[in-house]
Design a protein around this motif. Structure first.
Motif, PDB file in Angstrom:
ATOM      1  N   UNK A  64      45.452  32.720  41.581  1.00 19.03           N
ATOM      2  CA  UNK A  64      44.133  33.339  41.458  1.00 19.03           C
ATOM      3  C   UNK A  64      43.888  34.270  42.636  1.00 19.03           C
ATOM      4  N   UNK A  65      42.913  35.140  42.462  1.00 19.23           N
ATOM      5  CA  UNK A  65      42.464  36.014  43.558  1.00 19.23           C
ATOM      6  C   UNK A  65      41.069  36.525  43.249  1.00 19.23           C
ATOM      7  N   UNK A  66      40.375  36.891  44.300  1.00 16.22           N
ATOM      8  CA  UNK A  66      39.073  37.549  44.165  1.00 16.22           C
ATOM      9  C   UNK A  66      39.283  39.061  44.154  1.00 16.22           C
ATOM     10  N   UNK A  67      38.488  39.739  43.372  1.00 13.80           N
ATOM     11  CA  UNK A  67      38.495  41.195  43.359  1.00 13.80           C
ATOM     12  C   UNK A  67      37.089  41.631  43.745  1.00 13.80           C
ATOM     13  N   UNK A  68      37.006  42.455  44.780  1.00 14.77           N
ATOM     14  CA  UNK A  68      35.707  42.900  45.275  1.00 14.77           C
ATOM     15  C   UNK A  68      35.034  43.884  44.338  1.00 14.77           C
ATOM     16  N   UNK A  69      33.730  44.029  44.498  1.00 19.63           N
ATOM     17  CA  UNK A  69      32.971  44.990  43.707  1.00 19.63           C
ATOM     18  C   UNK A  69      33.487  46.409  43.922  1.00 19.63           C
ATOM     19  N   UNK A  70      34.100  46.627  45.084  1.00 20.73           N
ATOM     20  CA  UNK A  70      34.645  47.945  45.400  1.00 20.73           C
ATOM     21  C   UNK A  70      36.091  48.106  44.933  1.00 20.73           C
ATOM     22  N   UNK A  71      36.640  47.083  44.228  1.00 25.50           N
ATOM     23  CA  UNK A  71      38.004  47.153  43.704  1.00 25.50           C
ATOM     24  C   UNK A  71      39.076  46.618  44.637  1.00 25.50           C
ATOM     25  N   UNK A  72      38.685  46.256  45.872  1.00 29.43           N
ATOM     26  CA  UNK A  72      39.683  45.710  46.793  1.00 29.43           C
ATOM     27  C   UNK A  72      40.145  44.337  46.309  1.00 29.43           C
ATOM     28  N   UNK A  73      41.446  44.063  46.496  1.00 31.68           N
ATOM     29  CA  UNK A  73      42.038  42.803  46.055  1.00 31.68           C
ATOM     30  C   UNK A  73      42.101  41.800  47.191  1.00 31.68           C
ATOM     31  N   UNK A  74      41.644  40.585  46.925  1.00 31.16           N
ATOM     32  CA  UNK A  74      41.780  39.504  47.895  1.00 31.16           C
ATOM     33  C   UNK A  74      43.200  38.946  47.855  1.00 31.16           C
ATOM     34  N   UNK A  75      43.477  38.013  48.737  1.00 29.59           N
ATOM     35  CA  UNK A  75      44.797  37.396  48.804  1.00 29.59           C
ATOM     36  C   UNK A  75      45.063  36.573  47.542  1.00 29.59           C
ATOM     37  N   UNK A  76      46.318  36.567  47.115  1.00 26.74           N
ATOM     38  CA  UNK A  76      46.729  35.725  45.996  1.00 26.74           C
ATOM     39  C   UNK A  76      46.779  34.285  46.478  1.00 26.74           C
ATOM     40  N   UNK A  77      46.156  33.386  45.720  1.00 23.37           N
ATOM     41  CA  UNK A  77      46.128  31.962  46.061  1.00 23.37           C
ATOM     42  C   UNK A  77      46.885  31.167  45.007  1.00 23.37           C
ATOM     43  N   UNK A  78      47.982  30.499  45.373  1.00 22.02           N
ATOM     44  CA  UNK A  78      48.648  29.623  44.403  1.00 22.02           C
ATOM     45  C   UNK A  78      47.777  28.406  44.120  1.00 22.02           C
ATOM     46  N   UNK A  79      47.768  27.945  42.877  1.00 18.52           N
ATOM     47  CA  UNK A  79      46.959  26.789  42.501  1.00 18.52           C
ATOM     48  C   UNK A  79      47.851  25.579  42.259  1.00 18.52           C
ATOM     49  N   UNK A  80      48.754  25.690  41.274  1.00 17.39           N
ATOM     50  CA  UNK A  80      49.629  24.568  40.937  1.00 17.39           C
ATOM     51  C   UNK A  80      50.802  25.087  40.105  1.00 17.39           C
ATOM     52  N   UNK A  81      51.961  24.421  40.247  1.00  9.20           N
ATOM     53  CA  UNK A  81      53.122  24.755  39.417  1.00  9.20           C
ATOM     54  C   UNK A  81      53.109  23.907  38.157  1.00  9.20           C
ATOM     55  N   UNK A  82      53.538  24.532  37.058  1.00  9.32           N
ATOM     56  CA  UNK A  82      53.600  23.862  35.765  1.00  9.32           C
ATOM     57  C   UNK A  82      54.878  24.277  35.053  1.00  9.32           C
TER      58      UNK A  82
END
Length: 85
Positions: A23-41
């Motif tokens: 997952x990651x957050x995307x800012x209102x200005x389009x900037x991308x936050x860091x990719x966060x791993x959640x879980x392997x499946x």
């Protein structure tokens, strides 16, 4: 998630038989936050689609775990202040 920001999640291959929810957050200005791993499946699409909820500082992610110990899992993912904040 507020302020024009968006929280996204996806399933990405990390090997021949595994994948990882990320997952990651995307800012209102389009900037991308860091990719966060959640879980392997298991890489099979049996994993379905994630369900996301925002608490204001953390994401709650509901996924279907595969395999013998499969079932619905809810994972809390602390997120630092994201882009566009």
């Amino acid at each position: 998630v507020g302020g024009g920001r968006t929280l996204v999640a996806w399933l990405e291959s990390v090997g021949e038989a595994e994948a990882e929810w990320r997952m990651r957050l995307i800012g209102a200005d389009g900037r991308l936050g860091a990719i966060r791993p959640i879980v392997r499946v298991d890489r099979a699409r049996l994993a379905g689609f994630p369900r996301l909820a925002w608490t204001g500082s953390d994401a709650l992610v509901g996924i279907t775990a595969t395999g013998p110990e499969g079932g619905v899992r809810v994972i809390r993912v602390p997120l630092p202040p994201g882009p566009g904040r």
